[in-house]
Structures are given as C-alpha cells and as structure tokens.
Design an enzyme around this catalytic site. Structure first.
Site, mmCIF file in Angstrom:
data_model
loop_
_atom_site.group_PDB
_atom_site.id
_atom_site.type_symbol
_atom_site.label_atom_id
_atom_site.label_comp_id
_atom_site.label_asym_id
_atom_site.label_seq_id
_atom_site.Cartn_x
_atom_site.Cartn_y
_atom_site.Cartn_z
ATOM 1 N N ALA A 129 -2.517 0.697 15.249
ATOM 2 C CA ALA A 129 -2.038 1.935 14.609
ATOM 3 C C ALA A 129 -1.412 1.652 13.249
ATOM 4 O O ALA A 129 -0.500 2.356 12.819
ATOM 5 C CB ALA A 129 -1.033 2.626 15.534
ATOM 6 N N GLY A 130 -1.900 0.621 12.571
ATOM 7 C CA GLY A 130 -1.352 0.276 11.246
ATOM 8 C C GLY A 130 -2.085 1.013 10.133
ATOM 9 O O GLY A 130 -2.697 2.071 10.358
ATOM 10 N N ASP A 141 -10.391 3.020 1.731
ATOM 11 C CA ASP A 141 -10.591 2.399 3.050
ATOM 12 C C ASP A 141 -11.329 3.338 4.002
ATOM 13 O O ASP A 141 -12.161 2.901 4.798
ATOM 14 C CB ASP A 141 -9.239 2.014 3.671
ATOM 15 C CG ASP A 141 -8.720 0.684 3.130
ATOM 16 O OD1 ASP A 141 -9.532 -0.108 2.622
ATOM 17 O OD2 ASP A 141 -7.497 0.457 3.215
ATOM 18 N N LYS A 186 0.809 -1.231 0.000
ATOM 19 C CA LYS A 186 0.000 0.000 0.000
ATOM 20 C C LYS A 186 0.841 1.280 0.000
ATOM 21 O O LYS A 186 0.382 2.315 -0.459
ATOM 22 C CB LYS A 186 -0.928 0.015 1.214
ATOM 23 C CG LYS A 186 -2.133 -0.901 1.074
ATOM 24 C CD LYS A 186 -3.059 -0.725 2.249
ATOM 25 C CE LYS A 186 -4.348 -1.472 2.041
ATOM 26 N NZ LYS A 186 -5.314 -1.300 3.110
HETATM 27 N N1 NAP Z 1 -12.925 -4.496 6.628
HETATM 28 C C1 NAP Z 1 -12.065 -3.995 5.777
HETATM 29 O O1 NAP Z 1 -12.401 -3.602 4.655
HETATM 30 C C2 NAP Z 1 -10.633 -3.860 6.193
HETATM 31 C C3 NAP Z 1 -9.760 -3.016 5.481
HETATM 32 C C4 NAP Z 1 -8.430 -2.937 5.925
HETATM 33 C C5 NAP Z 1 -8.032 -3.672 7.029
HETATM 34 N N2 NAP Z 1 -8.916 -4.475 7.682
HETATM 35 C C6 NAP Z 1 -8.536 -5.259 8.878
HETATM 36 O O2 NAP Z 1 -7.585 -4.556 9.611
HETATM 37 C C7 NAP Z 1 -6.500 -5.422 9.950
HETATM 38 C C8 NAP Z 1 -5.220 -4.616 10.019
HETATM 39 O O3 NAP Z 1 -4.863 -4.180 8.731
HETATM 40 P P1 NAP Z 1 -3.696 -3.108 8.548
HETATM 41 O O4 NAP Z 1 -3.603 -2.831 7.096
HETATM 42 O O5 NAP Z 1 -3.901 -1.960 9.469
HETATM 43 O O6 NAP Z 1 -2.424 -3.963 9.050
HETATM 44 P P2 NAP Z 1 -1.045 -3.402 9.569
HETATM 45 O O7 NAP Z 1 -0.717 -2.120 8.889
HETATM 46 O O8 NAP Z 1 -0.102 -4.533 9.496
HETATM 47 O O9 NAP Z 1 -1.311 -3.035 11.118
HETATM 48 C C9 NAP Z 1 -1.604 -4.007 12.047
HETATM 49 C C10 NAP Z 1 -1.825 -3.379 13.432
HETATM 50 O O10 NAP Z 1 -2.206 -4.412 14.304
HETATM 51 C C11 NAP Z 1 -1.271 -4.486 15.374
HETATM 52 N N3 NAP Z 1 -1.044 -5.896 15.689
HETATM 53 C C12 NAP Z 1 -0.725 -6.887 14.830
HETATM 54 N N4 NAP Z 1 -0.592 -8.051 15.478
HETATM 55 C C13 NAP Z 1 -0.840 -7.776 16.800
HETATM 56 C C14 NAP Z 1 -0.850 -8.562 17.972
HETATM 57 N N5 NAP Z 1 -0.584 -9.882 17.932
HETATM 58 N N6 NAP Z 1 -1.146 -7.961 19.146
HETATM 59 C C15 NAP Z 1 -1.391 -6.642 19.198
HETATM 60 N N7 NAP Z 1 -1.393 -5.844 18.123
HETATM 61 C C16 NAP Z 1 -1.117 -6.401 16.925
HETATM 62 C C17 NAP Z 1 -0.020 -3.840 14.883
HETATM 63 O O11 NAP Z 1 0.692 -3.388 16.013
HETATM 64 P P3 NAP Z 1 2.261 -2.953 15.942
HETATM 65 O O12 NAP Z 1 2.232 -1.545 15.443
HETATM 66 O O13 NAP Z 1 2.725 -3.103 17.327
HETATM 67 O O14 NAP Z 1 2.918 -3.903 14.987
HETATM 68 C C18 NAP Z 1 -0.584 -2.725 14.015
HETATM 69 O O15 NAP Z 1 -0.974 -1.634 14.804
HETATM 70 C C19 NAP Z 1 -6.501 -6.480 8.844
HETATM 71 O O16 NAP Z 1 -5.970 -7.658 9.290
HETATM 72 C C20 NAP Z 1 -7.983 -6.595 8.485
HETATM 73 O O17 NAP Z 1 -8.578 -7.591 9.261
HETATM 74 C C21 NAP Z 1 -10.208 -4.587 7.276
#
Ligand code: NAP
Length: 507
Positions: free
Chosen positions: A355-356, A331, A295
């Site tokens: 915070a991702g 998004d 992304k």
């Molecule tokens: N519904 C939708 O259309 C939609 C769209 C986008 C995303 N999503 C959902 O959002 C999720 C995250 O996506 P993203 O793009 O934001 O991913 P990302 O950029 O990889 O961010 C993941 C976040 O989750 C935290 N995290 C990951 N594993 C963890 C754990 N075991 N314990 C605590 N915190 C954890 C990370 O913390 P750190 O900063 O400490 O690594 C980070 O803040 C996806 O898996 C998906 O299910 C849904």
C-alpha cells in the site's frame, strides 16, 4: 541563490589505478585519444624505474605521489618524494604535479620549475573547511591551480562547498572540485558548468556503482556524452536517495541522444530537498524524475501539479515549462498501458499487495478504469487508507479470498536486487489461474513470477515494461516527442543484464 560559475571546456583526467608498469602501459594505450590528461599514481605503482616512465613522454601526464597522511600509500618523507619528482621533472616528463597543501612551500616552488602545480586539499571525514582558512592557504602556497576534494554526505554541506568554489573563482583561482562519495557523482558529470579544469574518471565500464561516486571514462563518453557538453545544453536528472543503481540515466541519456537533443541526464542522490532545490534553479534544468523518498515532499517546490499527481498524492516527474515547475505522475500510465497492451482492456478485479507509493498509482489507474480492487498490506491501516482514498476494500492477509480477483499486483520491494532469493509469502492459491503482475523490475524475472508460473498462473508480467512506459511518458512530457515503449524496455533490459554481469564479476 544566484551562483556565478564560468563554464569550462569539458576535459577528462583518467585516474590510473595501475600497480605495475605493465598495467600502466596497458591502460594508457587503451584510453589513447579519449582522455585529456593521465593521472599516474606513483604511490600505487610498484617496482618502477625512471626509464619505465619514458613511454609517457609527449603524453599529458599529472603526477600524483600521495603520502599516507593524505590518504595515499607513500610512506617516506616529503624530501624523498620531491627527490623522485625532481628526477622526473629533469627528464621533462609530464605537465602537472599534484602536491598537497601541507607541503613546505620551498619544495613546492622547486617543483614549479618542472611542472604546473595542482595544490590539493583533501578532507575525508565529512568536515567542511572554512573559506577564509582555505583562501589564506591558497594565497601563501605557490600553485598554478587548486584541487579541493571533500567527502561530503549532506547536501547542506554540498551547497556550502559550491559557495567555496564560487569564492575560489572570484579570487581568480583555476581548479578542480570534487565531492567524494555517492552524493558527488552529479558534480563529476556536470563539472563544465562549475568551471572545473577537468573531471577525474576511472577506467572500467560502470563504476558509477562504486562508493566513491567516480564515473568511468566509458560512461562519460557513452552515457553522459560529456565531451559534447556546452553551456546552452539542458540538464535532466533523477532525484532520489539512493539512486546509485538507477537505470534511468541509461534510458534517458540514450533517448536524448537518439532524438538528437542537447540534453544530459544525471543522478542526484539527495538527502535534503530544501538544500538541493537552489541547484535546480541555478542549473538549466529541463525536468526531473523523482523517486523514493522525495515523491511527496517535492510537491512543495512546484507551482502546479497534474490531475493524476494530485489524486495519487505523489509526483514522479517534474517538468520545467517556461517559468513554472510542474509535477506529474507517470507511474499509473506505466502500470496500466503494458497491462492493456498485453491483455486488452478487461474489467479487471484486482488484488493489490502492498500500500505504498506504487500501490497508490495502481489503485488510481484501476479506479479510473472502473475496476474493483482489494488491497492487503503488512500495515493494515495503510491498506485501509488506500482503499478509502480510491474506493477499494482493505483485507487482512489471512482474509484474502482468491476467488474474487483475477489480477494480482505485487507492489512491495520484496524480491528486488540484491535480495532476489526473497519473495512475498504469497500462497500458490492466490496465483493459480491469475494474471500476476510484479512491479519489481530488477531482476525482470523475480522469484514471485517463477512461483506464479509453477503454480499455474494464467500469465505473468514483470515490472520492466512499466519502468519503460513511465520513462517514455516522462520523455514525452519533457520533449513532446514520443518513443516506442518496447524500445525503451529493450534498452533497460540490456542495461540491467550488463549491470548484473558486472556484479557477478565483482562478487
Ligand atoms: N516498475 C516500475 O516502474 C516501478 C515503479 C514504482 C515502484 N516499483 C516497485 O515497487 C516497489 C515499491 O515502491 P513504492 O514506491 O510503493 O515503495 P513504498 O512507498 O516504500 O512502499 C512499499 C510497500 O511495500 C511494503 N513492504 C516493504 N517491505 C516489506 C516487507 N519486508 N514485507 C511486507 N511488506 C513490505 C510496505 O508495507 P508497510 O506499509 O507495512 O511499510 C509498503 O506497502 C519498489 O521497490 C519497486 O520495485 C516499480
């Protein structure tokens, strides 16, 4: 990179995994009229006589009798294999035979008196053959067409393989080109654009999930509309890694179909954006969905980005408009609209957990609407950076005050399939009386949402409507046509339910 491939008529070769004649008969009848060629694996078939194969007379058959040394199951000698094939040939059963490149040429020549010979080259160890070596081989060994099937895991190698395919066609060779493994699904689906004689497909309904990346006949017909493919059609796809379980091909292909648009949407599982991008420029790509981990990196290949993508710092949608590649982010719309549709535009006070990338889109939407927010994350520095960027406040987990917010948005992957028994360790006090929005969409009912209900949440919202809304917005950006997000939610839900039934079946 200006590749030149000729466009070939879309043809499907069904690989029949039958272990018995009965099973073979069942499958052949089940797929009657929907495939162009039947690949019978004689090395897999147990206990058969030549008479058993008579039912295949007048059917288009490719015989494959793979020896152990080439990844098959036949443990005898090449002369024995050819002896069996000779008997079949004398009966005039079948049109094609697949024979490996390392077989003694006189045996191949003999087989050519009965069948068309597909001279096959397989490599399972990730190595790429050299083109001069292959060319010499193809010049020496008799054949009517060639098959090159390589297990490749790096896009740097996949594009070099495409160079080889182009060189084959320049030599006047007809053939089939296969990248085995999850990175090769797109080529199986887009085979006509690469001049392949046919694409191999499996029986079953959703085999896109197999490690080998093979696609099921059913999917080729119903999801990708493979038999309709033509050179003036547009290509769309999801760019990410992994994308094997993505729902997007099911959503977007259906939307294209319902809108009567000549477009096909495929999964591009890409490890290396720089290696992959020349393919985007070569194919008639109209747009892409972009997901983890590309992304941010995709930004450098774009001519322009919209205001939201710039503010969020990430692109989840690429639009090819005339000569420009434009990045957008849907998004935040995906997050915001289902919330407002369900609860109205309220002055939310929100706690974002995580915070991702998704949290960035959420924070952008909240700031845009003037809603205050707090953010808490495993890595506190990232929460601080997010809060600084969008004007919120970062709070360590232990310092979260549940009295200040009324909306909790969970943005980590915790609870997603296959780890559905997990959930973020959120205390009940953060959930009671709140609106709890879990961005995880698979499964639609997460452990967190169940916990929230039990803890007395005011309402819960799953990530599924968000997925649907952002997909509907992508579709609008690509085609300028609107679709009802609720219809997209239903589409996605139906697919997820079907997928989960499949998983349960194979568990
Ligand atoms: N519904 C939708 O259309 C939609 C769209 C986008 C995303 N999503 C959902 O959002 C999720 C995250 O996506 P993203 O793009 O934001 O991913 P990302 O950029 O990889 O961010 C993941 C976040 O989750 C935290 N995290 C990951 N594993 C963890 C754990 N075991 N314990 C605590 N915190 C954890 C990370 O913390 P750190 O900063 O400490 O690594 C980070 O803040 C996806 O898996 C998906 O299910 C849904």
């Amino acid at each position: 990179m200006a590749w030149r491939f000729r466009f070939a008529t879309p043809r499907i070769c069904l690989s029949l995994p039958a272990r018995s004649v009965r099973e073979l008969q069942r499958l052949v009848h089940a797929y009657e009229g929907r495939v162009d060629l039947l690949e019978v694996r004689l090395d897999w078939l147990g206990d058969w006589t030549i008479e058993d194969l008579e039912f295949l007379r007048d059917r288009p058959v490719l015989w494959t009798f793979r020896p152990v040394r080439q990844g098959g199951e036949f443990a005898g000698t090449d002369s024995e294999r050819v002896g069996v094939l000779r008997q079949i040939g004398r009966r005039r059963l079948g049109q094609w035979v697949d024979i490996e490149f390392d077989v003694w040429p006189p045996l191949i020549t003999e087989l050519r008196s009965y069948f068309k010979v597909l001279l096959s080259y397989h490599q399972y160890d990730g190595r790429l053959p050299s083109w001069p070596g292959l060319r010499d081989l193809f010049r020496i060994k008799p054949h009517d067409a060639v098959k090159i099937a390589l297990r490749l895991d790096r896009w740097a190698d996949i594009v070099r393989f495409l160079d080889i395919v182009e060189a084959c066609q320049a030599e006047g060779l007809n053939g089939v080109w296969v990248v085995m493994g999850p990175r090769g699904t797109w080529l199986r689906v887009l085979m006509p654009w690469f001049g392949g004689l046919w694409t191999y497909a499996s029986p079953g309904v959703a085999v896109q999930t197999t490690a080998e990346g093979q696609v099921a006949v059913e999917e080729l017909w119903q999801v990708y509309r493979y038999p309709e493919m033509a050179p003036d059609h547009r290509i769309y796809g999801i760019l990410g890694d992994p994308v094997v379980h993505s729902v997007s091909p099911y959503i977007h292909n259906r939307l294209f179909q319902e809108a009567g648009l000549a477009a096909h949407y495929v999964p591009f599982a890409v490890d290396d954006l720089a290696a992959f991008w020349p393919l985007v420029r070569f194919l008639p790509v109209g747009g892409l969905s972009v997901t983890i981990p590309h992304k941010i990196d995709v930004l450098r290949y774009l001519d322009d980005v919209d205001e939201a993508a710039r503010a969020i710092g990430a692109v989840n949608t690429v639009i090819h408009r005339e000569d420009a590649w434009v990045g957008a982010n849907t998004d935040w719309v995906g997050f915001w609209r289902p919330l407002v549709r369900r609860f109205g535009a309220r002055p939310w006070r929100a706690l974002i957990v995580g915070a991702g990338g998704a949290a960035h889109a959420v924070a952008y939407a909240l700031r845009r609407a003037g809603c205050p927010f707090w953010v808490t994350n495993r890595t506190h520095e990232k929460a601080e950076a997010l809060a600084r960027r969008f004007g919120g406040a970062a709070v360590p987990w232990d310092a979260v005050d549940p009295t200040v917010f009324d909306l909790l948005v969970h943005t980590t992957p915790l609870g997603m399939v296959p780890h559905t028994d997990q959930g973020p360790p959120i205390p009940d006090a953060w959930l009671a009386g709140k609106i709890v929005y879990d961005l995880v969409y698979n499964p639609p009912e997460t452990r967190l949402l169940r916990q929230a209900r039990a803890a007395g949440a005011q309402a819960v919202l799953s990530g599924l409507p968000m997925l649907a809304e952002q997909a509907a917005e992508q579709f609008r950006l690509w085609t300028l046509q609107t679709v009802r997000p609720d219809d997209v939610t239903t589409l996605a839900q139906t697919h997820l339910e079907r997928q989960s039934e499949m998983f349960n079946l194979f568990d």
